[in-house]
Design a protein around this motif. Structure first.
Motif, mmCIF file in Angstrom:
data_model
loop_
_atom_site.group_PDB
_atom_site.id
_atom_site.type_symbol
_atom_site.label_atom_id
_atom_site.label_comp_id
_atom_site.label_asym_id
_atom_site.label_seq_id
_atom_site.Cartn_x
_atom_site.Cartn_y
_atom_site.Cartn_z
ATOM 1 N N MET A 1 42.731 38.886 39.862
ATOM 2 C CA MET A 1 42.423 40.007 40.448
ATOM 3 C C MET A 1 41.075 40.829 39.997
ATOM 4 S SD MET A 1 44.671 43.765 41.153
ATOM 5 C CE MET A 1 44.603 44.387 39.556
ATOM 6 N N ASP A 66 40.573 38.600 44.635
ATOM 7 C CA ASP A 66 39.970 37.655 44.180
ATOM 8 C C ASP A 66 38.373 37.933 44.164
ATOM 9 O OD1 ASP A 66 39.306 36.720 46.637
ATOM 10 O OD2 ASP A 66 40.488 34.961 46.656
ATOM 11 N N THR A 67 37.675 37.056 43.493
ATOM 12 C CA THR A 67 36.144 37.299 43.727
ATOM 13 C C THR A 67 35.458 37.201 45.101
ATOM 14 O OG1 THR A 67 35.891 36.329 41.591
ATOM 15 C CG2 THR A 67 34.069 36.497 42.771
ATOM 16 N N GLU A 99 37.932 41.387 35.698
ATOM 17 C CA GLU A 99 39.069 40.599 36.052
ATOM 18 C C GLU A 99 40.196 41.146 35.304
ATOM 19 O OE1 GLU A 99 40.092 36.076 37.082
ATOM 20 O OE2 GLU A 99 38.663 36.253 35.394
#
Length: 100
Positions: A1, A66-67, A99
């Motif tokens: 995340m 996510d990224t 993150e």
């Protein structure tokens, strides 16, 4: 995340200019707060309530799965429009993504 955190300080202004800047900030924050994009887990915006002297004017936090989801948000045209509204009335903006 991925957690995205943004804080900013409104530029110095007096009277009508200060009121106009605050309205523009509020509109930009409301726009970002209303975004519902793929991969968004949480999205919060708010102005400082003044509990301590020297605070920043506002904060934005949002969490992304996510990224890639964060990068889509960062490139989203609606987000870019609201971000520009906010940045235009600020003397400083700081950002960090980390993150979890």
């Amino acid at each position: 995340m991925i957690r995205n955190v943004v804080v900013g300080r409104l530029r110095s202004a007096d009277g009508d200019a200060a009121e106009s800047d605050r309205r523009q900030l509020d509109e930009g924050l409301a726009g970002i707060g209303a975004l519902q994009l793929p991969g968004l887990l949480a999205n919060r915006v708010g102005v400082d309530v003044g509990l301590r002297a020297g605070g920043w004017s506002f904060a934005i936090t949002n969490d992304w799965v996510d990224t890639d989801a964060y990068r889509r948000y960062d490139a989203d045209p609606e987000h870019i429009r609201y971000r520009a509204m906010i940045v235009e009335v600020c003397e400083q903006v700081a950002r960090v993504q980390f993150e979890i």
